[in-house]
Design an enzyme around this catalytic site. Structure first.
Site, mmCIF file in Angstrom:
data_model
loop_
_atom_site.group_PDB
_atom_site.id
_atom_site.type_symbol
_atom_site.label_atom_id
_atom_site.label_comp_id
_atom_site.label_asym_id
_atom_site.label_seq_id
_atom_site.Cartn_x
_atom_site.Cartn_y
_atom_site.Cartn_z
ATOM 1 N N LEU A 27 84.372 -18.103 86.460
ATOM 2 C CA LEU A 27 85.093 -17.176 85.603
ATOM 3 C C LEU A 27 86.506 -16.916 86.134
ATOM 4 O O LEU A 27 86.746 -16.975 87.340
ATOM 5 C CB LEU A 27 84.333 -15.847 85.518
ATOM 6 C CG LEU A 27 82.979 -15.878 84.780
ATOM 7 C CD1 LEU A 27 82.285 -14.532 84.907
ATOM 8 C CD2 LEU A 27 83.171 -16.259 83.316
ATOM 9 N N ASN A 28 87.408 -16.637 85.204
ATOM 10 C CA ASN A 28 88.779 -16.250 85.525
ATOM 11 C C ASN A 28 89.541 -17.317 86.301
ATOM 12 O O ASN A 28 90.495 -17.014 87.021
ATOM 13 C CB ASN A 28 88.800 -14.924 86.315
ATOM 14 C CG ASN A 28 88.143 -13.793 85.546
ATOM 15 O OD1 ASN A 28 88.359 -13.646 84.340
ATOM 16 N ND2 ASN A 28 87.316 -13.012 86.230
ATOM 17 N N ARG A 29 89.114 -18.564 86.136
ATOM 18 C CA ARG A 29 89.747 -19.707 86.794
ATOM 19 C C ARG A 29 89.667 -19.641 88.319
ATOM 20 O O ARG A 29 90.392 -20.346 89.011
ATOM 21 C CB ARG A 29 91.219 -19.845 86.366
ATOM 22 C CG ARG A 29 91.419 -20.152 84.877
ATOM 23 C CD ARG A 29 90.711 -21.456 84.481
ATOM 24 N NE ARG A 29 91.020 -21.886 83.134
ATOM 25 C CZ ARG A 29 90.321 -21.540 82.060
ATOM 26 N NH1 ARG A 29 89.281 -20.715 82.179
ATOM 27 N NH2 ARG A 29 90.640 -21.995 80.867
ATOM 28 N N LEU A 30 88.771 -18.811 88.838
ATOM 29 C CA LEU A 30 88.559 -18.755 90.281
ATOM 30 C C LEU A 30 87.447 -19.742 90.654
ATOM 31 O O LEU A 30 86.360 -19.364 91.083
ATOM 32 C CB LEU A 30 88.218 -17.330 90.723
ATOM 33 C CG LEU A 30 89.322 -16.299 90.490
ATOM 34 C CD1 LEU A 30 88.858 -14.916 90.934
ATOM 35 C CD2 LEU A 30 90.597 -16.702 91.222
ATOM 36 N N HIS A 31 87.738 -21.006 90.429
ATOM 37 C CA HIS A 31 86.742 -22.059 90.593
ATOM 38 C C HIS A 31 86.367 -22.245 92.062
ATOM 39 O O HIS A 31 87.151 -21.948 92.971
ATOM 40 C CB HIS A 31 87.280 -23.379 90.042
ATOM 41 C CG HIS A 31 87.862 -23.264 88.677
ATOM 42 N ND1 HIS A 31 87.181 -22.712 87.621
ATOM 43 C CD2 HIS A 31 89.088 -23.626 88.194
ATOM 44 C CE1 HIS A 31 87.947 -22.750 86.530
ATOM 45 N NE2 HIS A 31 89.104 -23.299 86.861
#
Length: 223
Positions: free
Chosen positions: A200-204
């Site tokens: 989520l939220n591009r916090l890969h």
């Protein structure tokens, strides 16, 4: 509205395309001791999930001047020695690997929000191993390996099909086709293997194995 204008208006806008990734991720404590075992876990997940050709991977090579090229090929084997695929040694990738054995593999398992990125060096496998795999290929694929001068210009589709038909007459169904001398496998010995999990939220999550003398080091990369 003019038809050309209508067509232009319907073009998709890539800047507005966004995927929502999963909440669960990949922690260091979840990883196998080595990258090949971890790859086996994720490869099984991709297969069980029913992904189309989970063994499809993007292979990137570069020539002696550093000019890159990419294409999709199929992984045909892997173990703790590396990842194996087969090709025409005279193809563009074959010629580039002869000049520069550095290579990158990318497994794009988008439905699972996962990627695996491998960097390493490619080396030709032995002819016995190539011949053993070649015998398992469908008859038509065996003939195709002979008929196609991969990556070379061809005058027409008819010329390509004509070459195939000549080979089909020479080697009818059920007759053993020898492995072409210009065709065979490469084994990629990994230097790094990154496991990418969308979050989520591009916090890969990006966990990368790095080869070191006597083992592997794991590092986390910022997304």
């Amino acid at each position: 509205m003019h038809p050309a204008d209508a067509s232009h208006a319907e073009n998709p806008d890539p800047s507005s395309m966004r995927a929502h990734y999963r909440a669960e991720g990949l922690a260091e404590s979840d990883l196998a001791a080595g990258p090949y075992d971890q790859f086996a876990r994720w490869f099984k997940d991709a297969t069980v999930a029913g992904l189309h050709e989970p063994n499809a991977m993007i292979v990137s090579t570069a020539d002696a001047a550093g000019r890159p090229s990419s294409r999709t090929v199929l992984l045909k084997a892997f173990d703790d020695r590396g990842f194996v695929f087969f090709t025409n040694y005279n193809s563009r990738k074959g010629r580039e690997l002869a000049e520069n054995p550095a290579i990158s593999l990318l497994f794009p398992w988008h439905p699972l929000a996962r990627q695996v990125v491998v960097t390493g060096t490619a080396q030709r496998i032995g002819r016995d191993e190539t011949a053993a795999y070649f015998r398992t290929r469908p008859h038509g694929s065996q003939l195709g390996a002979w008929a196609s001068d991969q990556s070379a210009p061809v005058a027409s589709r008819a010329e390509l099909e004509g070459a195939y038909e000549e080979l089909a007459a020479r080697y009818p169904e059920g007759e053993q086709v020898p492995a072409p001398p210009h065709w065979g496998g490469y084994r990629i010995a990994a230097e790094t293997v990154e496991f990418w999990q969308g979050r989520l939220n591009r916090l890969h999550d990006r966990l990368r194995y790095v080869a070191e003398p006597g083992g592997w080091r794991v590092e986390r990369l910022a997304p």
